[in-house]
Every structure is written in C-alpha cells, then in structure tokens.
Design a protein around this motif. Sequence first.
Motif, PDB file in Angstrom:
ATOM      1  N   ARG A 268       0.897  -1.334  -0.086  1.00  0.00           N
ATOM      2  CA  ARG A 268       0.154   0.014   0.113  1.00  0.00           C
ATOM      3  C   ARG A 268       0.869   1.298   0.104  1.00  0.00           C
ATOM      4  O   ARG A 268       0.658   2.252  -0.718  1.00  0.00           O
ATOM      5  CB  ARG A 268      -0.740  -0.051   1.262  1.00  0.00           C
ATOM      6  N   ARG A 297       3.125   9.687   5.374  1.00  0.00           N
ATOM      7  CA  ARG A 297       1.961   9.147   4.985  1.00  0.00           C
ATOM      8  C   ARG A 297       2.349   7.522   4.504  1.00  0.00           C
ATOM      9  O   ARG A 297       1.517   6.572   4.681  1.00  0.00           O
ATOM     10  CB  ARG A 297       1.374   9.957   3.667  1.00  0.00           C
ATOM     11  N   GLY A 300       2.375   5.301   7.418  1.00  0.00           N
ATOM     12  CA  GLY A 300       1.206   5.111   8.006  1.00  0.00           C
ATOM     13  C   GLY A 300       0.489   3.832   7.140  1.00  0.00           C
ATOM     14  O   GLY A 300      -0.617   3.603   7.625  1.00  0.00           O
ATOM     15  N   ALA A 301       1.036   3.842   5.982  1.00  0.00           N
ATOM     16  CA  ALA A 301       0.316   2.791   5.203  1.00  0.00           C
ATOM     17  C   ALA A 301       0.778   1.263   5.276  1.00  0.00           C
ATOM     18  O   ALA A 301       0.684   0.264   4.602  1.00  0.00           O
ATOM     19  CB  ALA A 301       0.360   3.094   3.679  1.00  0.00           C
ATOM     20  N   ASN A 676       2.142  16.128  24.499  1.00  0.00           N
ATOM     21  CA  ASN A 676       0.890  16.094  25.069  1.00  0.00           C
ATOM     22  C   ASN A 676       0.834  15.315  26.433  1.00  0.00           C
ATOM     23  O   ASN A 676      -0.240  15.128  27.069  1.00  0.00           O
ATOM     24  CB  ASN A 676      -0.372  15.689  24.203  1.00  0.00           C
TER      25      ASN A 676
ATOM     26  N   HIS B  51      -2.489  -5.509  21.511  1.00  0.00           N
ATOM     27  CA  HIS B  51      -1.206  -6.379  21.337  1.00  0.00           C
ATOM     28  C   HIS B  51      -1.411  -7.802  21.318  1.00  0.00           C
ATOM     29  O   HIS B  51      -0.661  -8.627  21.260  1.00  0.00           O
ATOM     30  CB  HIS B  51      -0.247  -5.942  22.266  1.00  0.00           C
ATOM     31  N   VAL B 336     -10.965  21.327   9.437  1.00  0.00           N
ATOM     32  CA  VAL B 336     -10.488  21.114   8.040  1.00  0.00           C
ATOM     33  C   VAL B 336     -11.027  20.135   7.713  1.00  0.00           C
ATOM     34  O   VAL B 336     -10.242  18.772   7.517  1.00  0.00           O
ATOM     35  CB  VAL B 336      -9.070  21.395   7.917  1.00  0.00           C
ATOM     36  N   TYR B 339     -10.038  16.155   7.354  1.00  0.00           N
ATOM     37  CA  TYR B 339      -8.740  15.704   7.984  1.00  0.00           C
ATOM     38  C   TYR B 339      -9.001  15.963   9.386  1.00  0.00           C
ATOM     39  O   TYR B 339      -8.472  15.483  10.375  1.00  0.00           O
ATOM     40  CB  TYR B 339      -7.556  16.496   7.327  1.00  0.00           C
ATOM     41  N   LEU B 340      -9.353  17.337   9.641  1.00  0.00           N
ATOM     42  CA  LEU B 340      -9.539  17.824  11.222  1.00  0.00           C
ATOM     43  C   LEU B 340     -11.058  18.042  11.442  1.00  0.00           C
ATOM     44  O   LEU B 340     -11.392  18.857  10.707  1.00  0.00           O
ATOM     45  CB  LEU B 340      -8.835  19.147  11.216  1.00  0.00           C
ATOM     46  N   LYS B 369      -7.492   4.111  10.482  1.00  0.00           N
ATOM     47  CA  LYS B 369      -6.744   3.606   9.411  1.00  0.00           C
ATOM     48  C   LYS B 369      -7.527   2.894   8.549  1.00  0.00           C
ATOM     49  O   LYS B 369      -7.393   1.503   8.405  1.00  0.00           O
ATOM     50  CB  LYS B 369      -5.517   2.479  10.009  1.00  0.00           C
ATOM     51  N   GLN B 371      -8.657   1.460   4.992  1.00  0.00           N
ATOM     52  CA  GLN B 371      -7.916   0.967   3.654  1.00  0.00           C
ATOM     53  C   GLN B 371      -6.418   0.600   3.891  1.00  0.00           C
ATOM     54  O   GLN B 371      -5.543   0.853   3.247  1.00  0.00           O
ATOM     55  CB  GLN B 371      -8.276   1.515   2.606  1.00  0.00           C
ATOM     56  N   GLY B 372      -6.183   0.346   5.410  1.00  0.00           N
ATOM     57  CA  GLY B 372      -4.620   0.193   5.792  1.00  0.00           C
ATOM     58  C   GLY B 372      -3.662   1.529   5.683  1.00  0.00           C
ATOM     59  O   GLY B 372      -2.770   1.353   5.605  1.00  0.00           O
ATOM     60  N   VAL B 373      -4.471   2.528   5.618  1.00  0.00           N
ATOM     61  CA  VAL B 373      -3.509   3.708   5.300  1.00  0.00           C
ATOM     62  C   VAL B 373      -3.938   4.821   6.724  1.00  0.00           C
ATOM     63  O   VAL B 373      -5.151   5.326   6.778  1.00  0.00           O
ATOM     64  CB  VAL B 373      -3.986   4.476   4.234  1.00  0.00           C
ATOM     65  N   ALA B 374      -2.832   4.919   7.371  1.00  0.00           N
ATOM     66  CA  ALA B 374      -3.331   5.776   8.576  1.00  0.00           C
ATOM     67  C   ALA B 374      -3.709   7.353   8.221  1.00  0.00           C
ATOM     68  O   ALA B 374      -3.157   7.884   7.261  1.00  0.00           O
ATOM     69  CB  ALA B 374      -2.002   5.996   9.482  1.00  0.00           C
ATOM     70  N   PRO B 376      -4.345  11.140   7.914  1.00  0.00           N
ATOM     71  CA  PRO B 376      -3.111  12.062   8.213  1.00  0.00           C
ATOM     72  C   PRO B 376      -2.967  12.715   9.564  1.00  0.00           C
ATOM     73  O   PRO B 376      -1.847  12.950  10.007  1.00  0.00           O
ATOM     74  CB  PRO B 376      -3.383  13.241   7.068  1.00  0.00           C
ATOM     75  N   TYR B 377      -4.245  12.961  10.341  1.00  0.00           N
ATOM     76  CA  TYR B 377      -3.985  13.633  11.368  1.00  0.00           C
ATOM     77  C   TYR B 377      -4.765  12.936  12.708  1.00  0.00           C
ATOM     78  O   TYR B 377      -5.826  11.948  12.185  1.00  0.00           O
ATOM     79  CB  TYR B 377      -4.680  15.142  11.421  1.00  0.00           C
ATOM     80  N   PRO B 380      -4.843  13.828  19.761  1.00  0.00           N
ATOM     81  CA  PRO B 380      -3.858  13.435  20.820  1.00  0.00           C
ATOM     82  C   PRO B 380      -4.578  13.274  22.161  1.00  0.00           C
ATOM     83  O   PRO B 380      -5.628  14.056  22.452  1.00  0.00           O
ATOM     84  CB  PRO B 380      -2.910  14.408  20.887  1.00  0.00           C
TER      85      PRO B 380
END
Lengths: 738, 425, 152
Positions: A268, A297, A300-301, A676, B51, B336, B339-340, B369, B371-374, B376-377, B380
Amino acid sequence: MSQGLIQGLTDKYIVANPPRRNFLKFAASVSATTAGGMVLSISMPALSQDKQTQSYDELEAGKNVLAPNAFIKIDTNGEVTMIMPKVEMGQGVYTSLPMLLAEELEVDVQTVKLEHAPPNDKLYGDAMLGAQVTGGSTSIRAMWDPLRQAGAVCRSLLVTAAAQKWKVDESTCQARSGVIYHEASGRKLGYGELVKVASALPVLTKVALKDPKDFKVIGTSAKRLDTPDKVNGLAKFGIDAHPDKVKFAVIATSPVFGGKLISVDDSRALKMPGVLQVVKVDNAVAVIGIHTWAAKRGLGALEIKWDEGKSTAVKTGDLIQDLRDASKKPGAVAKKEGNAASAFKKADKTLSVEYEQPFLAHATMEPMNCTVEVGASGCDIWVGTQIPTFAQGMAAKTLGIPVEKVRLHNFLIGGGFGRRLEFDGVVQAVKIAKQVKGPVKVIWTREEDIQHDMFRPYYFDRISAGLDAKGKPVSWSHRIVGSSVMARFAPPAVKNGVDPDAVEVSADPPYELPNLYVDYVRVEPRDVPTAFWRGVGPTRGTFVVESFIDELAALAKVDPVKYRLELLNKTPRLKNALQLAVSKSDWGKPLAKGKGRGVSVMHAFGSFLAMIVEITVNPQGEVKVDKVVCAVDCGLTVNPNTVLAQIEGGVIFGLSAVLYNEITIKNGRVEQTNFNDYRVMRINETPVFDIHLIKSAEAPGGIGEPGTAAIGAALANAVFSATGKRIRKLPIGNQLQA
Amino acid sequence: MKITSGLMNICATIIAFSFSLNVFAISPADIKKGEYLARVGDCVSCHTAPHGKDFAGGLPMLTPVGAIYTTNITPDPETGIGKYTESDFAKALRRGVAKDGHHLYPAMPYPSYAKVSDTDIHYLYLYFKHGVKPVRQANKASEIPWPLNYRFPLAIWNAFFLDKETYKPDPDKDANWNRGAYLVQGLGHCGACHTPRGLAFQEKGLTHESGKFLSGETLEGWSATNLRDDHNTGLGRWSESDIVVYLKSGANQHSSAFGTMTPVINNSTEGMTLEDLTGMSSYLKTIKGSDDKGQKPYKYDPSATLAQFKEPAKHPGAKLYQQYCAACHSQNGQGVAPYLSPLAGNPAVMDPDPSSLINVILNGSPQLKPQGVAAPYNMPKFRHILNDTEVAQLVTFMQKGWNHNLDATDAKQVAKIRKMPPSAH
Amino acid sequence: MATLNINGTTHQVDAPDDMPLLWVIRDIIGLTGTKFGCGIAQCGACTVHIDGQAARSCVLPISAIGDKKITTIEAVGETSAGKSIQKAWLDLEVMQCGYCQSGQIMSACSLLGQHPHPNDEQIDTAMAGNICRCGTYPRIRAAIKVAAKEGA
C-alpha cells in the motif's frame, strides 16, 4: 566559505526576500588537512549545489591566509574567522569562546566570523574530555587557556610582522581592534595588510597571556554572535540541511526495546503518491519520499511485523524491582571515611530513606535527524552533533570505509541536553542512506524521538544518617543503584566498579560529615538504553543529598539554612553563595497558607550555587513555582549575561522534569509519545528569577548544567515547607493530589 | 482445527456439520464470503486484546456490573471454538449459548445476530473454521462478582429480550433498504452501542419499530451518538452519501470517527462494499428522530464565540481552546474537514451527554486507518496536561460555543471519566 | 497543483490536499526557518502567519489556505511588529539554541498585531502554545513588553 549551505539555499529559494549578507557564515564543513599542527588548506565538502564545487584551496588560490593554529584564519582583508571547536546548542559558546580568542587577538569580537570545526580530535579535542566533545559544562573550562593562547600567538605574529615592516622594536607596537599601531610615528597597519608577512614567520608555541585585570572582552556581556540569524530563520540546524536532490525519510523503530523486524508489507505504501522506496534496517523501517509528508503518509500505510523479543512484557515496575533488589547488596565503594556503620549505631537519632528518580527523555526541540549521502567518493553526513569525531568514526565503521572518506558537516544544534552525545541516529541514517541513491534526510517524528530516546536512567538511592544529640550528622551512608552510562560511553573512567558520574556529588558532599560511606551498584535496565542528561550525575546526586540534608534539619528541628551553614565550613564558596541567596530572599519570613520555601546548594562543574525557591500548592495539589532566587559563584565569568541565561534556562529545564516528567514502560514500550503526555513547562508557568553573580577571580566554572542540578531539591524542599510532605520520588506529578 | 489430511477430512467435516445446506466442498470463495461477513460483524475488534492475536479474545469489556473478557473464537480445539459444529456455532451467535451450554453475557450482541440468515451463518462458520489461524489462548474469567456472575438467569433474560426471528424483509421497501436494515439490525449490530439499554442491560429496541432503537447510549465512558434523523444530535443533517463516506473513510464534512468508533471503521465498515454501505445509509435515513427532544434546530453562528478569544481572562474555556484545540479545530469550530474534524454543529459535540467529548479530550483517539492507510491527523490525549477543571471548562466552551447553547459540564463529570480506564478497544 | 502566496511570492506546488503547510514550506519551497517540533500543534515551532494571524503549520492542510497570505519567519521582519520584535529579541538576548524561536517570534508578532500593548494574561494566552526547552520564557515576556513599548 560563503558558498556554504546558507548561501546555497537562500540564493536558490528566497527570491522575494534576498537575505542580507550573512554575518555568520556557518559553512557546511571543512575537512582539514594538517601540517605541523596548523590548518593550512581546507577543502570544501561536496555540497552538490548547482554550481560546480570549488575547493577551498582554489578559492583561496593566490591569497594568503594567516592560520597559525587550528582556530584562526585571517585573510588579507583582515577578516578574522574562528574555527569553533565546540558546538552551539544554546549555551552561548559561539560567543563566549570567540571572546576568549578576541581578548588576546585584540579584535572586536563582534567582527569574528565563525565556522563549525571539522571532526578532528587532535586539533579540536577537549583536554578535560579527551575528545572533540561538547558536554559536561566543560567548554569554557577546557578552552580557557588554549583559545587565549591561540589568540595571543596570532597577535604576537602580527605585532612581529608590523615591527619588521616598520623596522621598530616590537615593544613599541600595540594591537587594538584588528590594527597594529606604532604610536610614536603615528603609523598603523590593519591585520589584513600584515597577513603575508606574518604567515612567513615561525609560529611561537606559547606567549604570555594578559593579566585578568586588563581584560576588555572577558567579563563583559558581549552580544551573542549566533543570534542575528536566529531571529530571521536563516540560521541552519542539522534538520535544515538541504543538499541538492535530497530525499526524505521517516522511520518506525521496533516499539519494544530489543525487538527486531520480521517483515513489512509495503504494497500500500508504495502506491502512495510521493513514496519512493521502503528500506529495512535491523530494527527499523524507513519510508523514503519526495518530501517528509509523503514519507510519513507512506509509513502510516505499512503493515509491519515485529519480533518483540524478550522484553515484550516488561514494565517500569519490573525495572524498579531490579534496582530495589540490587540495593540490598553492597556495591563498589566510592567513598569511605571513618566508620559510618558503627557511628550509626551510636547515634542519638537516625533516619533511613529511599529516593527514586525516573527515566527521562531529552525532548530537544529539534527532533533527531541526520542527512546522509553514501556514494562512490565516500559518505557525507549533515548533522548537528556534540560528538563529531565519534559520529564520523561510527559512520566509517558502519560502511567499512576509511574515516577520511566520511565528511561530517556539523550544524547548529536545536537542543542537546546530552541527546546529541550519542551516534545512534547517525548510524541508523547511514544504514538507510546506504540503500538509497543520493542524499536522504532522516527525520524522527516527535513520537520516535521520545520513544526511542536514550534515557536518563532510573536511579534508586538508599541513604541513612545518624545525628548526635545536637542534631549534627555523625554517620552518613549512601548507596546509589542504577545504570552506568559512563561504562558504555567512556569505560576507562569506571574504576573498581565505581562510575564517577553516578556517584558525583553523592561521594563528595559539600558538608562536613565525619563518617561517610558511599557505594554504587550498577544495574542496567534490561533493554532500555540509557544516556547522559543535562546535569548528569550532579542533577541526581544533588537531588538526593540536598533533599536528605533537609530531612536531617527537620529531624534535628533546625532551620534548613542554618543547618547547612553550620556544616559548610569546608566549602566556603558554597557557604558564601548560600548566605548571599538567603539575604536576597524572604527566607524566614512568614508564609501564607499553601506557600512554601525551599533551599538547596550545589557544587559541581567547578561552580557553586545556592537556590531558594518559593512555591504555591493549590487545594488540588498542583504546584506553581513563584520565584527562584539564586546566587552563583562560577569563578571568573566570561559573559555574565550568558551565565544568567543558563541559570534561567537550566532551572526551567529542571522544573519540567521535577514537576512532570517521567518515561514509563509498559509491554516493553515507552508509554509517552509527544508534548501532550511528556509535559514541558510553558511561559505561563514560569517563575520570576532573581539571580546574583558573585564576582570571583577563581578559575571559570561550568554553567550549562548547575541550574538544572540545583533546582530539584530546592523545589522538593519547598513542597515540604508548603505541605509537610516529603517528595522522595520524582516527578512530583500528582503526588500532592488528594 | 488443523487442515492436515486433505479433502476427505474436510468433506467429512462439512457433511457432518452442514447437513442443512447443500454444500459438498469448501470453496475458497465461500471462506472469503465468511471473511467479509466477519468483517461486517466486526468480530475482531472485540475478540482481540490489545497487542494480542486476532480473534484470540481477552479484551476487557466494562459492563455496569464488572469487567468481562471476550473469548477465543479461533478454531483452536482446546481454548477456541475448534470443536464447534455449525449448529453449535449458530447457537452461540444467535442464541448466546455456548457449546457447553453456558449462557454468554449479552455484551456479545447475539440479540442482533439473531437476525443473521442461515446462509450467512454458514459462511461465517466456514471462515472461523478454515480461514482463521488457531491460537492456543485460554479464556479469562469475568470479574463480575457473585451472585451477579451466576449465568443461569441469562436464560430468563433471553426469554424476555431475545427475538429469535431472523431478519424478514419488508416487502414495501426496496432491496437496497432491506439489505441495509438487515446489516444495521443484524451483523452490523449498531444498536449494541447506539441503542439505550435497560436495567437488565438489554437494548431497548432491536428494530426501527422501537422509538429507542439507535437513539444513543453511553457505554464504557463513551457516548455513542443518536443515529436517527434528529437535526442536531442525529443524522438529520447528513446525506446518505455523507454516511457512506463516513463509514468508508472514517470522516466526512460533519465529523470524524473517534474513540470506540475508530476500530469499527478500521476493522469493519472501511472494508464493506459500497452497495452494503449505501443500503445501510438508505435504511438509517428512514429512521425518524424525536426532534432533538425540543431543542431548536441548530444554526451555525460563531460570532459570540469568536468574541471570547479577545478577552481570554474572562473566558478560561476560550483561552484553553486557543492553546490546545484551535490549531486543528479552528476558532470558528469548522476544522478542516475531512482531515481535522469540525466541532461546530458536530452531532457528537451537540450530544447532551458530554461523555465522549470529555473522553476524547482526556484519552485522545486511536489511529484511524481505513484501507490500511493511517489518516493524516490524529486526536492526541490531554489527560496529562489538563486537570478536571480545565477539561470541564473546555467541554463547556464547546457545548456553549458556535451557537450550540447546551448545558455546562462540571469537573466531577470529568473526574468520573478520568478514573475509567481508557477503552481497551 | 496548489497555488500558495508565501511572503508575497506566488508558488505553484505539487502537493496533496492533506499535506501540512509546514512540509510544503520546508521541503518543497526550501524555506527552512519554520521548524518541525511535534507535528500535533503542541509546541509552536512551526508557527507562521496566515493573513497576519499565528497558525501552526504542522497541522494546517494546504487545502484550507486558499488565497490567504502566508508569512514565514524569513519575511516577518518586513512588518513593523516583526521589526520591533526581532530587535527586542536581540537587545534582550532572548535566544539560546534558537530552534523554537522562529515560532516564538511569529506568535509574538501576531500578538502585537492584536494587542499592541499586551498584558501578562494576553502574553500567556498567545505564547503558552510555544514550548522552549532552553527556558527562554522570562526573556520572551520581557522582550514582548520592550517591543510593545518601542513600537508605540
């Protein structure tokens, strides 16, 4: 050297706002060839900028440069360049060290241009540390003589040159602000005009230095040389290195200490826009991208499988238990005076307590980073490091190439605190770059930076004392249990099992203690890596000794200042500092409810500090630090304003740690991630400072770390004063909450 | 169950345990179908410990009477469900009765799974039998104290609350709607979190025919929002495609998934087909709300809120928001998207129960995550930085802000959620 | 392709919508004065101005910027607030390592834009989002007050 990184970058990119000509020219690097201890020719690094790289020899061809030693170059325009043996990480050495040179060279320190030194222990090594290392608050102490000598030798050459030109006696010539004057005839020659003649003269090895009463530069608050470029974004830190065609890497290291990489599914990630490559190194994966964001990015994939190894279930409590268990056995004896054990038995009153200090991260503002290009001609490394020669050597070893083939370009450092005394990030970046074509900038995210720091070790201290009928300590035994950073960093320093850093201050308390026993038990925290941290041994030792002496004062029912003063006769400079701090504070005046006042003294790094802290503890058990009064005797002061800044900064750094900071481990991994949850003090929490420098003609002491070392116990003692609760385990955290 | 001795063995298994179905061989395609259904059911989120190994159980689930631990549903014969026949499996899933006869706690959403068709049960069984790696990991006893841990009353519970009918399509609705209703009520078990529970921990409604169904509930310190058509607190302002985008990617123009919804997106809805997601959104949009229990329909107006930033001394909540939140979520509360997350008008912020808001500030959100993609933001956690009073001030600022005009939150509510373990999900 | 107005110059950048302005400025445009510190808007090292207002560029997707004017540390000295802040920073020797100071200065300039004579509370509000590990806070507060006085 103005074709360094700054020029290269700014010319290319800042079109709308052309920069003024940089006053500070932090040229990328130089790789020095030496002859007779002198830097004669310096070649430009392969910077891969747009224009063909020219060597420094070529640039300088036809010119003459006066370079009588490794620290000075004067060109025929009279421009003085100083090669900096130390690295600037905020502590002010890029001002205080040029002041030493300028004092004897007789130039205006503000006109001195600075270059980072290339890695070379022989030329730029620190006599106290035995290598080209910036750390341990040694910069002024170690360079005090060599740099003044360097300046004086060069000045004497210029004076001789002028005298020869004018055919007068040298003693009738005077050097002032970069010019040699012959008062009798009204003649004068600028240093630049004397370069050709002076460079043909034999270099003296030693000349007489000024009497301190004649100092014109040393002792003044000369303006910092590194800051004009720090207010407009032009100053370059390692993370700002931007060689042409650089690629960007973001990494994930095994979350569990000691874990290894099993496999990575990068299918990916490789489809993400801007992702170029996925690179594996023993315990980490790096994604290479066209910019940092693409790499992040891409990271992260990934689907990464780790072999978490044997530490997968380790938690902080297990590591503390290791220390606690080990503390029951005797350790290597660091100090034995009189007979503490038998005196303890005869004592009127006794006290035995334990102190614990947590793992800490450095959390420098500039996260770990390193830019590397590995090519046919060797390896270029762009990094801000406290240990340029070690980093260079380790890179060479990693690549299996001669050390000369590794060109290390040092930079300004965005916070060191001990973190950049380590080369782990450099070695990792080299391993990554080896698999990438062209230069690659490896940036650790803040999460990586915190979780894969090398930590200030957890320390467990058992300490006990016996008091006589008057309350004076007649027996004092102290066992220190914890990791030995020194055993890894500089093994020969550990003698007979005693790590001199681990027992510093503890083995030599400033107090008169007739029966003293101090020993050390080394216990490593399994797979958790440990390292030096601001204030090193004295930060930990002072916290324990100064907290404990406060406890003894309370046990003896004596005012803690009075108690200390009575025991400080063998350390008069410290006693003097304490008296000054007390006189400048409200010590002894009544306190409102919730308020507290605490004291501590510290002697290490060749300096003497006394601190009095005032705090407020609110009903929720939160501590607000109101005021810090500090008296400082650091011997002869080179730049008083820098000393004040280091005390302020050192205290604030220490306060963050004492109030909030601990690295904890669960399931073999660090629980904290970022600012944080690794809380750092902010402007709205900052106390008022009242710092007093003691005039002294004694040899200069270090000042980068004493503030951090002194504050912990003063604060903990203030908490006792405010609440009656002893802080024996750091951080204070929520210990005061109901 | 180890697949060792070839086709005969497998066929024997199938014939023995699947006699009710006309299946004579296991095709990888059928296992795949089961895998997809297991994803729709989001079995992995609850049946995997942090885990831990997938489906091996061990995740603590906090119920009002104590923690229970999810079980091993890998085909390990000793510690998992390797010895389950298809009918054992169906009974566990749809009736909440394990092979040994003991009753499962209704944290397992079997009242929802009761709606799952025989065919789907079969595919699921094939997957858990043949598509999942066996893991030897013993189940952990629950921490429910005696006598509440006595499971026999669960049978009585079932008599009251378990509807044993599988899903019956509504002939007046189209196939898309019916598919959605089947998934939402059944395998998707949305109601397990989003439907209020009664005193006996039962969901107060298992279909849209109940006014309580999907009207929002608070579990484990998270308030699962109202999924009905209410304008402010429900999906009233979301289009069908907003819902699809949210379930597929975890975020849309109104909101981002957080807290316990994150693993639902990561492990389940992100992998669902657009057809199924369209069906679900089509169904959800037909569930009438209750007009936000009398609240005025929300209209965005940031003016009063923006004014607060000019006088931080008078507005501690605005001051905190400026320092910790505004960089991502903006002073105007619009963030935004996607994303945010926007906060202004976000149903999760307008929820009269502030639990989620408090929780997400204290504990942050797991990494989304899809489709296996984290994503972007990521949100916290702030529990180490903000005390209870400060969190309450922040939450109140958001509850009042941007014309939300909700009730204030106090520090005690924060203290209560702070004491709860951050959800293990 | 996104169009960004940075320090008065228009840049066409090939970057995804979700990319934070920070990395566009640093890695694509090559202006490295704006620093990376935390990536979650909790340290302030990445502070820039968007239409004169302080913004954390590490969490600012470029899709949110539109035609707003971006100012970075490299150009803030062209504003009067920028000039007086930079001067006060040097006069009071605020800086140590300097890594966070681009962000500190950008936050301070934005503060003076809104409150030409800020009180301590306003300084705390504007500056508490900027971490400094060297501990230059006392001097930052003092320098803001000096700049405010001299700018008057």
